[in-house]
Enzyme design. Structure first.
Site, PDB file in Angstrom:
ATOM      1  N   ASP A 100      -7.662 -32.474 -26.969  1.00  0.00           N
ATOM      2  CA  ASP A 100      -6.279 -32.576 -26.707  1.00  0.00           C
ATOM      3  C   ASP A 100      -5.703 -31.262 -25.545  1.00  0.00           C
ATOM      4  O   ASP A 100      -7.008 -30.700 -25.306  1.00  0.00           O
ATOM      5  CB  ASP A 100      -5.684 -32.286 -28.252  1.00  0.00           C
ATOM      6  N   GLU A 162      -6.029 -28.654 -31.365  1.00  0.00           N
ATOM      7  CA  GLU A 162      -5.931 -27.565 -31.044  1.00  0.00           C
ATOM      8  C   GLU A 162      -5.185 -27.090 -30.410  1.00  0.00           C
ATOM      9  O   GLU A 162      -4.572 -25.006 -31.111  1.00  0.00           O
ATOM     10  CB  GLU A 162      -7.427 -27.346 -30.951  1.00  0.00           C
TER      11      GLU A 162
END
Length: 461
Positions: A100, A162
């Site tokens: 991400d 994250e």
């Protein structure tokens, strides 16, 4: 594991990675084009670009020799798990990264569109190039350099949340330690202090948030009629915040651990350049730079509810609120540090006004074991890849999953490194990765796998 890694093995790996760089760079650009943004409020486990990135990486890891599965946890983007079984008697190395990215932000500040990657001046520009899709491709490239058959077992963990806290993954590893069992781990979410300087991060500060509120009068009152006697909520919060530091800018809260940092790092001039400090403005604090940003506490006001300057009324404020972010010594429990800050603020009572002090999220830090043979193997691999001695650095940021992985595999040696460098402008406009750093990281990870192998198995055939 190897004490002396055959130079021929390292050179073969380096040659394979060098030959693969055009393809790896093209694939990295393809991965950057997927806008796998994680944001608070997104349904991460169903957000289409995140799933597209998950599928792309799953296919690439499979092609690189891994057996790949997906770990699905509640309200969390899918976690990619890859595995290559260890040869008999060989250790296992876990390789971690995340797919991400943060949003592009103000697109007008980018020289080229954030999700349309472009190579220029020896770098690949695009959101996620440095943080941290280049590190995903470095892992894939390292496995390919061994033709999918490294001389050690490999576990790959690549998450998709994250940037917004990690979701349920941050607490999961200790509940299922077998899934994360390893003798060593490479957390590929870091990089060099500056291009050309191989760097392993050996400490991560923990963090906690604290909210301070004051409610003093029923409604705003005319400052001419009431100012000077009516209890001003905003003034009380500002006064309380001012007690958190001394006149030099050092944190003045009892109970927060600090150690001096002795392992080098940027000097103050380079740090000021990295921080883009305005000319003529000083750095704050009096301790060594490393102890201020890596092994000591810091307290930052990250938000405040106040009337804006434009359109402000002449009024005593009835209510004010601020949130502070506390960065914590790598070895101090974040909850303990948070309690110390709350205790300090609860005793302030500015002008006799009672504050409401509320704890926010916490995350523990991490300190690496730098005395082990596995750490020495990593240090040697990074030194060989860059051709210059590796330095140790701390990181002011937190990666909560690292602490969870350490709990799940307490005997594993954890090293943090990667393709990002201090000038990569991650989370900002024109984020980039230097292609040379990308290549060297790929070589270093591949070499580290060889150095972790039993002596008879650590050469590239």
């Amino acid at each position: 594991m190897l004490d002396d890694h055959p130079s021929g093995a390292a050179s073969k790996l380096e040659g394979r990675v060098n030959a693969a760089m055009p393809q790896l760079t093209t694939e990295l650009a393809d991965l950057i084009r997927i806008p796998s943004v994680s944001e608070v409020g997104y349904p991460a486990h169903t957000h289409a670009p995140l799933l597209q990135a998950r599928d792309w990486i799953t296919a690439a890891l499979t092609e690189a020799g891994c057996t790949v599965t997906s770990l699905d946890l509640p309200d969390t983007a899918p976690i990619i798990l890859g595995e290559i079984e260890a040869p008999a008697g060989a250790p296992t190395v876990l390789l971690y990264s995340h797919y991400d990215v943060v949003p592009a932000g103000d697109e007008s500040l980018w020289d080229t569109p954030a999700f349309e990657p472009e190579v220029r001046d020896g770098a690949l520009f695009g959101r996620g190039a440095g943080d941290t899709k280049s590190n995903i491709m470095a892992i894939i490239g390292a496995l390919r350099a061994w033709d999918g058959r490294p001389p050690v077992g490999v576990r790959v963990v690549i998450e998709g949340q994250e940037e917004v806290g990690g979701g349920a993954l941050t607490t999961y590893p200790p509940t299922n330690p077998a899934l994360f069992a390893a003798d060593a781990m490479v957390i590929a979410d870091m990089g060099s202090l500056r291009p050309g300087l191989p760097t392993l991060t050996t400490s991560l500060r923990g963090m906690c948030n604290v909210i301070i509120e004051a409610r003093t009068i029923a409604s705003a009152k005319h400052s001419g009629s009431y100012g000077g006697a009516a209890p001003d909520a905003l003034l009380a919060v500002v006064r309380a915040l001012s007690t958190l530091h001394d006149d030099s800018g050092d944190v003045a809260v009892e109970g927060l651990l600090r150690d001096e940092w002795t392992a080098g790092g940027p000097d103050e001039a380079e740090f000021a350049e990295l921080a883009e400090v305005v000319d003529g403005q000083p750095l704050i604090g009096t301790r060594t730079l490393g102890s201020r940003v890596w092994t000591g506490p810091s307290i930052t006001v990250i938000g405040m509810d106040t009337p804006p300057v434009d359109g402000a009324l002449n009024a005593v404020q009835p209510y004010a609120r601020a949130i502070i972010n506390v960065r914590v010594h790598p070895k101090q429990d974040a909850g303990e540090a948070q309690a110390a800050v709350i205790r300090h603020l609860s005793q302030v009572n500015p002008f006799g006004i009672t504050l409401t002090v509320t704890p926010g999220p916490t995350g523990n830090g991490f300190a690496a074991d730098t005395t082990s043979a596995a750490y020495a193997a990593a240090e040697s691999a990074w030194t060989a890849a860059w051709g210059t001695p590796t330095v140790a650095a701390g990181a002011g940021g937190s990666i909560p999953l690292v602490s969870a992985l350490a709990q799940a595999a307490p005997e594993a040696v954890i090293v943090l490194g990667g393709a990002t460098d201090g000038f990569a402008n991650i989370h900002g406009p024109n984020e980039r990765v230097m292609l040379d750093e990308f290549e060297k990281t790929t070589v270093a990870i591949a070499d580290f796998l060889g150095r972790m192998a039993p002596a008879s198995d650590g050469s590239a055939s």
